[in-house]
Each structure stands twice: as C-alpha cells, then as structure tokens.
Scaffold this motif. Structure first.
Motif, PDB file in Angstrom:
ATOM      1  N   UNK A 222      47.555  52.990  62.431  1.00  0.00           N
ATOM      2  CA  UNK A 222      46.540  53.660  63.232  1.00  0.00           C
ATOM      3  C   UNK A 222      46.734  53.354  64.717  1.00  0.00           C
ATOM      4  N   UNK A 223      47.015  52.087  65.054  1.00  0.00           N
ATOM      5  CA  UNK A 223      47.185  51.716  66.462  1.00  0.00           C
ATOM      6  C   UNK A 223      48.345  52.474  67.094  1.00  0.00           C
ATOM      7  N   UNK A 224      49.461  52.569  66.381  1.00  0.00           N
ATOM      8  CA  UNK A 224      50.611  53.291  66.922  1.00  0.00           C
ATOM      9  C   UNK A 224      50.250  54.765  67.146  1.00  0.00           C
ATOM     10  N   UNK A 225      49.605  55.372  66.162  1.00  0.00           N
ATOM     11  CA  UNK A 225      49.203  56.767  66.297  1.00  0.00           C
ATOM     12  C   UNK A 225      48.211  56.939  67.442  1.00  0.00           C
ATOM     13  N   UNK A 226      47.236  56.043  67.515  1.00  0.00           N
ATOM     14  CA  UNK A 226      46.193  56.120  68.548  1.00  0.00           C
ATOM     15  C   UNK A 226      46.800  55.991  69.951  1.00  0.00           C
ATOM     16  N   UNK A 227      47.625  54.963  70.160  1.00  0.00           N
ATOM     17  CA  UNK A 227      48.205  54.755  71.479  1.00  0.00           C
ATOM     18  C   UNK A 227      49.078  55.923  71.893  1.00  0.00           C
ATOM     19  N   UNK A 228      49.777  56.532  70.927  1.00  0.00           N
ATOM     20  CA  UNK A 228      50.707  57.614  71.260  1.00  0.00           C
ATOM     21  C   UNK A 228      49.988  58.895  71.683  1.00  0.00           C
ATOM     22  N   UNK A 229      48.655  58.926  71.550  1.00  0.00           N
ATOM     23  CA  UNK A 229      47.897  60.060  72.079  1.00  0.00           C
ATOM     24  C   UNK A 229      47.794  59.992  73.600  1.00  0.00           C
ATOM     25  N   UNK A 230      47.881  58.768  74.146  1.00  0.00           N
ATOM     26  CA  UNK A 230      47.609  58.551  75.566  1.00  0.00           C
ATOM     27  C   UNK A 230      48.864  58.236  76.368  1.00  0.00           C
ATOM     28  N   UNK A 231      49.958  57.899  75.686  1.00  0.00           N
ATOM     29  CA  UNK A 231      51.205  57.552  76.362  1.00  0.00           C
ATOM     30  C   UNK A 231      52.337  57.721  75.369  1.00  0.00           C
ATOM     31  N   UNK A 232      53.518  58.004  75.861  1.00  0.00           N
ATOM     32  CA  UNK A 232      54.679  57.958  74.966  1.00  0.00           C
ATOM     33  C   UNK A 232      54.997  56.495  74.691  1.00  0.00           C
ATOM     34  N   UNK A 233      55.350  56.207  73.452  1.00  0.00           N
ATOM     35  CA  UNK A 233      55.822  54.871  73.094  1.00  0.00           C
ATOM     36  C   UNK A 233      57.342  54.896  73.105  1.00  0.00           C
ATOM     37  N   UNK A 234      57.935  53.892  73.728  1.00  0.00           N
ATOM     38  CA  UNK A 234      59.371  53.851  73.932  1.00  0.00           C
ATOM     39  C   UNK A 234      59.984  52.644  73.229  1.00  0.00           C
ATOM     40  N   UNK A 235      61.249  52.739  72.823  1.00  0.00           N
ATOM     41  CA  UNK A 235      61.906  51.574  72.224  1.00  0.00           C
ATOM     42  C   UNK A 235      61.841  50.362  73.146  1.00  0.00           C
ATOM     43  N   UNK A 236      61.441  49.241  72.589  1.00  0.00           N
ATOM     44  CA  UNK A 236      61.278  48.018  73.360  1.00  0.00           C
ATOM     45  C   UNK A 236      59.863  47.761  73.815  1.00  0.00           C
ATOM     46  N   UNK A 237      58.966  48.748  73.709  1.00  0.00           N
ATOM     47  CA  UNK A 237      57.557  48.479  74.000  1.00  0.00           C
ATOM     48  C   UNK A 237      56.999  47.487  72.982  1.00  0.00           C
TER      49      UNK A 237
END
Length: 283
Positions: A222-237
C-alpha cells in the motif's frame, strides 16, 4: 542475498555476505550498489555468482550505507498502531509522509552526531524498503515487483526541531548522521513476509524497543502504491516505514540521547547496527 557496501566514507565498494558470514568483494562485477544496479535482472546475475570465487574483505573493514546514491529518502510517520498510542496520537487516516535528507545517510555503525544545542534527540528502529524498479501510479498488487530489498534504518529524530518549532517534521529528521542504513540490503527471496519481523533497539544495553512489523498499519504494497501517486519512485529510493513503541519520547518521563551513549538495534534476518552518540560541539 545479503548485499552491502564497504570501505572509507565516500569510497565504498559493493560486496556481499557469504553463508559463513564473510564479506566478499563484488567490485569486479559492478561499480557500486546503487539504483542503476538494483533491477531484478542485475540481482539475478549477482545471485548466480559463486561467493567462494570473490575476494575476501578483512573483517574489521568499515561498512557503509547499504545503498549508494540514494535519490529520495522517504519516511512514514505514526505507522505502527502501538507507537501511535504511546505518543497519544490517532492512527492517521492516510500515511504521514516526510523527508529525511540524503545527507543524513551514514553507515550502520558510524557515529551519530547530536546537533548543536540539541536536547531531545531520539531513536527509532525501522524497516527500510529499497526500490529496484521505477514506477508511477503503481498498483498495489504489483508493488512488490518494485522492491530490490529490505534493510534496517535508525530514523533518528530531534523532537524539539520536529514537533516544537513551526513548520514540518523534516528539519528534525534530516540532520547529518540521522539516517544509518544497513548493514545489509537483503533481497526479497530471503524475506518471505516483511510484515512478520521482530525488531528491537537498545541504548547502553537497556532494551527500549521490542516490537514487530506485525503492528504496521499501512503495509508495504500500500505504501509503495500510495507514494507513487505523488511522485515517481526510482531505483535506489529508500522508504522508511515507521517504528514500533519504545521511543525515548514515549518514556515516562521522556529519555533522550546524550554524548557517549551507544545504540544497538536490529531486525530479524536483516542484521544489526551499533552507533556511538557524539556531541557535534566537539567537532
């Protein structure tokens, strides 16, 4: 696999921990353990190596943060129901999101510096999630495919800066050395259920935190999905997912860190950290 980085600050090399607890040098196979090298295909190549063929690193070598070149260091507040209760806070209706500046990142056993004038620096053992595949608007069902691995985080926090001054939490969370990462980046195949891990933290041998990821409110997909609504998640984050009860602020009366004290903390299967607290005024 248990992947790691070793060597002097700013000059770390990639390595892995073999089945006998020996550190092996991976630098002939990749330049660093950072975002560009955390995809599943690259990790599968590393997993296929025979550790016995890799050079042994001396046992007393410094361990660096287990991920290099972190782009975003994102943290989640009040994400354990029992920790929210000890602080007198309500479980939030959505995840509380704040930043830890990447300049706060240090090795798992490096000294922790108290900011000048600090009187309320606190500890928080947390489960870190390292992103291995980029994404935006990630579906919860697909979230785990974006995870490169897990690690221990000490979300060190200056509570006066965080809570008693105006503005956001960020300025109490991102001071230098307030983000030890590691010792290892543990790949998902070795962590079948990240929501069932014991976690603990001691100060000068006294156990203050003794909890489990079972009491996490908003879970990792859920956290990964939630955060990805507001910012792109990048390798190494890196996402630091919250802490169980037992922080210094929650003691009666509150207890905070002082120069000369030592912290020891760990998460089941992910290794241990050890830090000595140092007054920044002395530097």
């Amino acid at each position: 696999m248990k992947l790691l980085r070793f060597g002097p600050k700013g000059k770390e090399k990639p390595g892995l921990l073999d089945a006998d607890g020996m550190i092996r040098d991976l630098s002939a196979h990749l330049p660093d353990l950072g975002g560009a090298y955390l995809g599943r295909a690259r990790l599968e190549v590393l997993a296929a190596l025979n550790p016995a063929d890799l050079p042994i690193v001396p046992a007393n070598t410094r361990l660096g943060p287990c991920v290099g070149g972190v782009g975003k260091f994102i943290a989640i507040g009040l994400n354990y129901s029992d920790h929210a209760a000890e602080t007198g806070a309500e479980v939030p209706p959505e995840p509380v999101v704040f930043n830890k500046w990447t300049s706060s990142i240090c090795g798992p056993n490096d000294d922790v510096l108290l900011p000048r004038g600090s009187k309320k620096t606190d500890w928080e053992v947390e489960l870190g999630v390292v992103i291995g595949k980029a994404g935006r608007y990630i579906e919860e069902a697909d979230a785990r495919s974006h995870v490169a691995g897990y690690c221990v985080v000490n979300d060190i926090s200056e509570r006066e800066y965080q809570l008693e001054r105006s503005g956001t939490w960020d300025k109490g969370k991102g001071c230098d050395t307030f983000g030890p990462l590691g010792p290892w980046l543990v790949t998902p195949d070795e962590v079948p259920d990240p929501h069932d891990l014991a976690m603990w933290l001691e100060v000068d041998g006294h156990r203050f935190q003794d909890g489990s990821t079972r009491t996490m409110v908003y879970r990792i997909p859920y956290l990964i999905s939630y955060l990805s609504r507001f910012m792109s998640l990048q390798p190494g984050d890196v996402i630091s997912t919250g802490t169980p009860p037992g922080v210094g602020m929650g003691q009666k009366p509150p207890v905070y860190l002082k120069p000369g004290q030592s912290m020891r903390l760990g998460i089941e299967g992910l290794g241990e950290q050890r830090q000595t607290v140092v007054g920044d005024e002395a530097l």
